[in-house]
Scaffold this motif. Structure first.
Motif, PDB file in Angstrom:
ATOM      1  N   ILE A  73      -9.570  28.372  11.144  1.00 56.43           N
ATOM      2  CA  ILE A  73     -10.671  27.878  11.566  1.00 56.43           C
ATOM      3  C   ILE A  73     -11.671  28.601  10.798  1.00 56.43           C
ATOM      4  O   ILE A  73     -13.046  27.826  10.467  1.00 56.43           O
ATOM      5  N   GLY A  74     -11.845  29.845  10.478  1.00 64.51           N
ATOM      6  CA  GLY A  74     -12.911  30.580   9.572  1.00 64.51           C
ATOM      7  C   GLY A  74     -12.997  30.107   8.304  1.00 64.51           C
ATOM      8  O   GLY A  74     -14.106  29.960   8.001  1.00 64.51           O
ATOM      9  N   LEU A  75     -11.949  29.665   7.491  1.00 65.31           N
ATOM     10  CA  LEU A  75     -11.986  29.070   6.374  1.00 65.31           C
ATOM     11  C   LEU A  75     -12.739  27.825   6.361  1.00 65.31           C
ATOM     12  O   LEU A  75     -13.464  27.431   5.499  1.00 65.31           O
ATOM     13  N   LEU A  76     -12.352  26.957   7.581  1.00 68.29           N
ATOM     14  CA  LEU A  76     -13.050  25.580   7.542  1.00 68.29           C
ATOM     15  C   LEU A  76     -14.403  25.732   7.757  1.00 68.29           C
ATOM     16  O   LEU A  76     -15.180  25.002   7.235  1.00 68.29           O
ATOM     17  N   ILE A  77     -14.888  26.526   8.682  1.00 70.07           N
ATOM     18  CA  ILE A  77     -16.405  26.747   8.959  1.00 70.07           C
ATOM     19  C   ILE A  77     -17.044  27.397   7.734  1.00 70.07           C
ATOM     20  O   ILE A  77     -18.053  26.906   7.498  1.00 70.07           O
ATOM     21  N   GLY A  78     -16.396  28.399   7.145  1.00 72.47           N
ATOM     22  CA  GLY A  78     -17.184  28.852   5.957  1.00 72.47           C
ATOM     23  C   GLY A  78     -17.130  27.905   4.919  1.00 72.47           C
ATOM     24  O   GLY A  78     -18.182  27.877   4.097  1.00 72.47           O
ATOM     25  N   GLY A  79     -16.197  26.890   4.563  1.00 71.10           N
ATOM     26  CA  GLY A  79     -16.419  26.036   3.505  1.00 71.10           C
ATOM     27  C   GLY A  79     -17.177  24.991   3.932  1.00 71.10           C
ATOM     28  O   GLY A  79     -18.128  24.446   3.170  1.00 71.10           O
ATOM     29  N   VAL A  80     -17.536  24.506   5.180  1.00 70.91           N
ATOM     30  CA  VAL A  80     -18.651  23.650   5.675  1.00 70.91           C
ATOM     31  C   VAL A  80     -19.910  24.290   5.226  1.00 70.91           C
ATOM     32  O   VAL A  80     -20.789  23.668   4.734  1.00 70.91           O
ATOM     33  N   LEU A  81     -20.279  25.454   5.621  1.00 70.63           N
ATOM     34  CA  LEU A  81     -21.359  26.104   5.406  1.00 70.63           C
ATOM     35  C   LEU A  81     -21.610  26.413   4.015  1.00 70.63           C
ATOM     36  O   LEU A  81     -22.933  26.323   3.428  1.00 70.63           O
ATOM     37  N   LEU A  88     -24.330  24.324  -0.917  1.00 65.89           N
ATOM     38  CA  LEU A  88     -24.335  23.836  -2.405  1.00 65.89           C
ATOM     39  C   LEU A  88     -25.094  22.582  -2.295  1.00 65.89           C
ATOM     40  O   LEU A  88     -25.626  22.175  -3.394  1.00 65.89           O
ATOM     41  N   ILE A  89     -25.193  21.836  -1.373  1.00 66.03           N
ATOM     42  CA  ILE A  89     -25.951  20.497  -1.325  1.00 66.03           C
ATOM     43  C   ILE A  89     -27.575  21.099  -1.367  1.00 66.03           C
ATOM     44  O   ILE A  89     -28.188  20.299  -2.276  1.00 66.03           O
ATOM     45  N   LYS A  90     -27.957  21.795  -0.674  1.00 70.23           N
ATOM     46  CA  LYS A  90     -29.297  22.372  -0.562  1.00 70.23           C
ATOM     47  C   LYS A  90     -29.815  22.873  -2.086  1.00 70.23           C
ATOM     48  O   LYS A  90     -30.890  22.655  -2.543  1.00 70.23           O
ATOM     49  N   SER A  91     -28.855  23.637  -2.798  1.00 68.67           N
ATOM     50  CA  SER A  91     -29.253  24.327  -4.008  1.00 68.67           C
ATOM     51  C   SER A  91     -29.377  23.033  -5.302  1.00 68.67           C
ATOM     52  O   SER A  91     -30.160  23.096  -6.142  1.00 68.67           O
TER      53      SER A  91
END
Length: 255
Positions: free
Chosen positions: A23-31, A36-39
């Protein structure tokens, strides 16, 4: 007769730990993906500004004048025969004017030089993303990847810089500027926040909202530049904790 006794088994601590890690990896990947999109949007916006600057220089080299201010555009630019590409209010004084009185960023009609700026660059095949015909982003003005878009104007005096912190700028230079806002030529219509503007400022200029070639244009005091209300003093830093969509930018091109 024997009674079956079925044991009920739950998750072990190891299994729960594995689930929590996933779950932590999934949340981290989304964030991380969102960041990356903002950058990417910031990088694209910076490239856009540099492209507009380069296109303006090329236009000057070819036509011996600024876009919007060049003489006889109807006979010199392909397909440039009517407003907004041909401004009826044309002064040809080396400035991109927004009104007859040269008020910056005040664009009341499609017949003035600031409305013709991007349509003439498009007619010269130097930029894309402009469809002349309306005073909107995507119309006479290009949209910005970070939101909002850009409108041009020659600014001659510091007093003409919009926004609450304009008077605090300490190294103002007259020149051709691009205003980033939520509506063309309307500094009170914001499309971004101080964190985004800070990132753009750092990559184009010095990261200081009150110096250099990128200035902050805040919608209200403290929405863009760090401000001490007790002393009425601005600092040389973006207020990235503000979190409101109240921060635009002015970028000087043709330095």
């Amino acid at each position: 007769m024997k009674t079956d006794i079925r044991s009920e088994k739950g998750f072990t601590l190891v299994e729960l730990a594995v689930v929590m890690i996933i779950i932590g990896l999934l949340i981290g990947g989304v964030l991380k993906g969102q960041e990356l999109i903002k950058s990417a949007k910031v990088t694209s916006t910076i490239s856009q500004v540099k492209g507009i600057d380069a296109a303006t220089s090329t236009f000057q080299d070819i036509y011996a004048g600024l876009p919007g201010d060049v003489a006889s555009p109807g006979s010199r630019l392909p397909g440039c025969t009517v407003a907004p590409c041909v401004p009826t209010t044309l002064v040809t004084d080396g400035r991109v004017t927004a009104t007859a009185a040269n008020a910056p960023f005040v664009n009341a009609a499609q017949t003035i030089e600031s409305s013709a700026f991007f349509p003439q660059l498009a007619a010269a095949d130097l930029i894309s993303g402009v469809t002349p015909g309306s005073d909107t982003f995507g119309g006479n003005y290009p949209s910005a990847p970070v939101g909002g878009g850009w409108s041009p104007s020659t600014v001659l005096a510091q007093a003409d810089i919009p926004g609450a912190s304009g008077a605090e700028i300490n190294d103002f230079r007259p020149g051709l500027y691009l205003l980033h806002a939520g509506q063309p030529s309307v500094d009170t219509a914001s499309a971004s926040n101080s964190l985004t503007m800070q990132r753009i400022d750092r990559k184009i200029d010095d990261g200081n909202p009150l110096t250099g070639s990128v200035y902050a244009v805040e919608i209200a005091t403290g929405e863009c530049v760090t401000y001490d209300a007790s002393t009425s003093v601005y600092s040389n830093a973006y207020d990235t904790a503000a979190g409101t969509i109240g921060c635009n930018a002015m970028v000087r091109i043709q330095n």
